[in-house]
Design a protein around this motif. Sequence first.
Motif, PDB file in Angstrom:
ATOM      1  N   UNK A 218      -0.732 -19.155  16.014  1.00  0.00           N
ATOM      2  CA  UNK A 218       0.368 -18.356  15.730  1.00  0.00           C
ATOM      3  C   UNK A 218       0.081 -17.080  16.352  1.00  0.00           C
ATOM      4  N   UNK A 219       1.377 -16.171  16.564  1.00  0.00           N
ATOM      5  CA  UNK A 219       1.312 -14.730  16.513  1.00  0.00           C
ATOM      6  C   UNK A 219       1.501 -14.461  15.184  1.00  0.00           C
ATOM      7  N   UNK A 220       0.469 -13.511  14.545  1.00  0.00           N
ATOM      8  CA  UNK A 220       0.478 -13.011  13.299  1.00  0.00           C
ATOM      9  C   UNK A 220       0.269 -11.605  13.546  1.00  0.00           C
ATOM     10  N   UNK A 221       0.712 -10.880  12.163  1.00  0.00           N
ATOM     11  CA  UNK A 221       0.346  -9.464  12.195  1.00  0.00           C
ATOM     12  C   UNK A 221       0.057  -9.047  10.705  1.00  0.00           C
ATOM     13  N   UNK A 222      -1.269  -8.493  10.521  1.00  0.00           N
ATOM     14  CA  UNK A 222      -1.587  -7.844   9.085  1.00  0.00           C
ATOM     15  C   UNK A 222      -1.570  -6.299   9.300  1.00  0.00           C
ATOM     16  N   UNK A 223      -1.279  -5.939   8.187  1.00  0.00           N
ATOM     17  CA  UNK A 223      -1.744  -4.260   8.057  1.00  0.00           C
ATOM     18  C   UNK A 223      -2.700  -4.296   6.976  1.00  0.00           C
ATOM     19  N   UNK A 224      -4.020  -3.429   7.193  1.00  0.00           N
ATOM     20  CA  UNK A 224      -4.877  -3.292   6.298  1.00  0.00           C
ATOM     21  C   UNK A 224      -5.001  -1.854   5.698  1.00  0.00           C
ATOM     22  N   UNK A 225      -5.347  -1.678   4.544  1.00  0.00           N
ATOM     23  CA  UNK A 225      -5.312  -0.125   3.954  1.00  0.00           C
ATOM     24  C   UNK A 225      -6.760   0.012   3.214  1.00  0.00           C
ATOM     25  N   UNK A 226      -7.243   1.108   3.516  1.00  0.00           N
ATOM     26  CA  UNK A 226      -8.455   1.678   2.865  1.00  0.00           C
ATOM     27  C   UNK A 226      -8.102   2.676   1.689  1.00  0.00           C
ATOM     28  N   UNK A 227      -8.200   2.611   0.473  1.00  0.00           N
ATOM     29  CA  UNK A 227      -7.451   3.277  -0.556  1.00  0.00           C
ATOM     30  C   UNK A 227      -7.669   2.735  -1.935  1.00  0.00           C
ATOM     31  N   UNK A 228      -8.187   3.457  -2.746  1.00  0.00           N
ATOM     32  CA  UNK A 228      -8.928   2.892  -4.066  1.00  0.00           C
ATOM     33  C   UNK A 228      -7.519   2.878  -4.926  1.00  0.00           C
ATOM     34  N   UNK A 229      -6.705   3.887  -4.763  1.00  0.00           N
ATOM     35  CA  UNK A 229      -5.388   3.775  -5.693  1.00  0.00           C
ATOM     36  C   UNK A 229      -4.667   2.660  -5.468  1.00  0.00           C
ATOM     37  N   UNK A 230      -4.153   2.522  -4.078  1.00  0.00           N
ATOM     38  CA  UNK A 230      -3.401   1.328  -3.596  1.00  0.00           C
ATOM     39  C   UNK A 230      -3.909   0.102  -3.934  1.00  0.00           C
ATOM     40  N   UNK A 231      -5.392  -0.002  -3.785  1.00  0.00           N
ATOM     41  CA  UNK A 231      -6.065  -1.352  -3.968  1.00  0.00           C
ATOM     42  C   UNK A 231      -6.127  -1.723  -5.380  1.00  0.00           C
ATOM     43  N   UNK A 232      -6.136  -0.763  -6.453  1.00  0.00           N
ATOM     44  CA  UNK A 232      -6.111  -0.934  -7.815  1.00  0.00           C
ATOM     45  C   UNK A 232      -4.507  -1.541  -8.009  1.00  0.00           C
ATOM     46  N   UNK A 233      -3.485  -0.671  -7.499  1.00  0.00           N
ATOM     47  CA  UNK A 233      -2.217  -1.374  -7.724  1.00  0.00           C
ATOM     48  C   UNK A 233      -1.930  -2.677  -7.300  1.00  0.00           C
ATOM     49  N   UNK A 234      -2.579  -3.041  -6.144  1.00  0.00           N
ATOM     50  CA  UNK A 234      -2.561  -4.417  -5.693  1.00  0.00           C
ATOM     51  C   UNK A 234      -3.200  -5.436  -6.513  1.00  0.00           C
ATOM     52  N   UNK A 235      -4.522  -5.016  -7.021  1.00  0.00           N
ATOM     53  CA  UNK A 235      -5.288  -5.976  -8.142  1.00  0.00           C
ATOM     54  C   UNK A 235      -4.527  -6.152  -9.362  1.00  0.00           C
ATOM     55  N   UNK A 236      -3.749  -5.032  -9.841  1.00  0.00           N
ATOM     56  CA  UNK A 236      -3.079  -5.365 -11.008  1.00  0.00           C
ATOM     57  C   UNK A 236      -2.067  -6.670 -11.008  1.00  0.00           C
ATOM     58  N   UNK A 237      -1.141  -6.214  -9.621  1.00  0.00           N
ATOM     59  CA  UNK A 237      -0.260  -7.486  -9.405  1.00  0.00           C
ATOM     60  C   UNK A 237      -0.835  -8.869  -9.374  1.00  0.00           C
ATOM     61  N   UNK A 238      -2.206  -8.790  -8.340  1.00  0.00           N
ATOM     62  CA  UNK A 238      -2.810 -10.034  -8.444  1.00  0.00           C
ATOM     63  C   UNK A 238      -3.421 -10.830  -9.619  1.00  0.00           C
ATOM     64  N   UNK A 239      -3.988  -9.762 -10.711  1.00  0.00           N
ATOM     65  CA  UNK A 239      -4.267 -10.472 -11.735  1.00  0.00           C
ATOM     66  C   UNK A 239      -2.842 -10.695 -12.492  1.00  0.00           C
ATOM     67  N   UNK A 240      -1.867 -10.185 -12.672  1.00  0.00           N
ATOM     68  CA  UNK A 240      -0.726 -10.718 -13.225  1.00  0.00           C
ATOM     69  C   UNK A 240      -0.562 -12.145 -12.729  1.00  0.00           C
ATOM     70  N   UNK A 241      -0.556 -12.150 -11.593  1.00  0.00           N
ATOM     71  CA  UNK A 241      -0.222 -13.645 -11.023  1.00  0.00           C
ATOM     72  C   UNK A 241      -1.251 -14.413 -11.341  1.00  0.00           C
ATOM     73  N   UNK A 242      -2.555 -14.088 -11.543  1.00  0.00           N
ATOM     74  CA  UNK A 242      -3.539 -15.039 -12.016  1.00  0.00           C
ATOM     75  C   UNK A 242      -3.357 -15.345 -13.270  1.00  0.00           C
ATOM     76  N   UNK A 243      -2.633 -14.483 -14.222  1.00  0.00           N
ATOM     77  CA  UNK A 243      -2.683 -14.818 -15.633  1.00  0.00           C
ATOM     78  C   UNK A 243      -1.599 -16.071 -15.732  1.00  0.00           C
ATOM     79  N   UNK A 244      -0.705 -16.210 -14.791  1.00  0.00           N
ATOM     80  CA  UNK A 244       0.226 -17.227 -14.684  1.00  0.00           C
ATOM     81  C   UNK A 244      -0.330 -18.523 -13.807  1.00  0.00           C
ATOM     82  N   UNK A 245      -1.470 -18.726 -13.716  1.00  0.00           N
ATOM     83  CA  UNK A 245      -2.097 -19.668 -12.893  1.00  0.00           C
ATOM     84  C   UNK A 245      -3.104 -20.522 -13.878  1.00  0.00           C
TER      85      UNK A 245
END
Length: 412
Positions: free
Chosen positions: A355-382
């Motif tokens: 496929x033709x694909x595109x990803x955006x990567x970010x290096x940032x502790x605060x943004x990563x923590x925000x994304x981690x919170x969302x991920x763990x919420x999803x994990x709690x429903x798994x």
Amino acid sequence: MIYVTGTLFFFNATPESLRVTTPIGHSYSVNDPAFKTNSGILTGRQWVEGNDAMLLSRGKDIFNTMYEDIRNARNSISKETFVYSGEEVATTMAHELADASKRGADVHFIMDYLGSADVTTDQLKIMEDAGVQLVRWRKPAWYQVPNLNHRTHRKLLIIDGEVAYTGGVNTADEWLDDIQEGGYKDYHLRITGPVVHELQGAFSKNWVASRGELLRGDRYYPHLETTGNLSMQVTTSHPGNGSIGVRKMMLHAIASADESIRIGSAYFFPDDKFLQALVDAANRGVHIKILTPNETIDKSFVRMASHTLWGQLLDAGIEMHEYQPVMYHAKLMIVDEYFITIGSTNFDNRSFRLNDEVNVSILDEDFARQMTVWYEKDLAQSERITMEVWENRSFFCKAYGWVIAIVMGVYL
């Protein structure tokens, strides 16, 4: 004759591509300057400073935010999507793009031909009559057999070369509803800052490939001021010729993990070298969690095939989870709560090779923590799939998954 024809079709539709096949040693961490330098060199895409990003996870919010930006468009709109369907979202988007074109914006729209198979004549006519320039990407043709299996799986929207959207969300009704109403679970980014030029460039490359027209000038690449403090990198992949930059980027990030890797993937069926990279990381003490859909998946055969790979991962102590409420469509990875990559790329060889694909990567502790919170919420429903649960799958699931895994392993 049938055998010869089938063989020719197979090898034309599945190109041989150069890719990393030897292990990448752990030499530095994702927060080490060497990671940033080397990831730019490895992928050919440098990190861009001074950006901002808004994480969106609710379907209605995602589309409404897009519509608002489209209504403010003055110069240009560039849109690329895999799926374009549905009475509500596809029709509303058609009207919004048509209105922008009538106001004088240059509107370019690439929709994958197979992914947009359900688009209606009326939806196309709304846009075409307003002057929207439409491309049905890779329309099947007998004289272009090698292109038949090469789809654009990207989800891009760039407005005036100043605001960009990307992530896992297609332009379709399945993403409209909240998860409580049965809508797909997904994530998307709204991005501002100098890195938008990189996303515009990714779209422009496919526009040249489809129309032979070069998009240039301030209407597409205006001067962009700093809007935040995020360091961001755009990585793309194209079929064949070793242009599988997203896979290289992910392998490099996995090799650079010290503490944790969190993966979310709608379709998890990577090659054996990728699996070994995860096992190697787990063996050196990295805590790895992988989140995939359960039986709500829209392609059940992929889930069955994926299960055949889980034994070696579970044996290495990697946690395998299946999201329960609805179809989980996210495509993301978080490393050491510092590095994030999110986009259109699944953790499978269709995304890595075809496929033709595109990803955006970010290096940032605060943004990563925000994304981690969302991920763990999803994990709690798994549901966590243990080795015992995995081994006690029915004979049918094991046999069916094994057959599909062989087919997918050869074909992809």
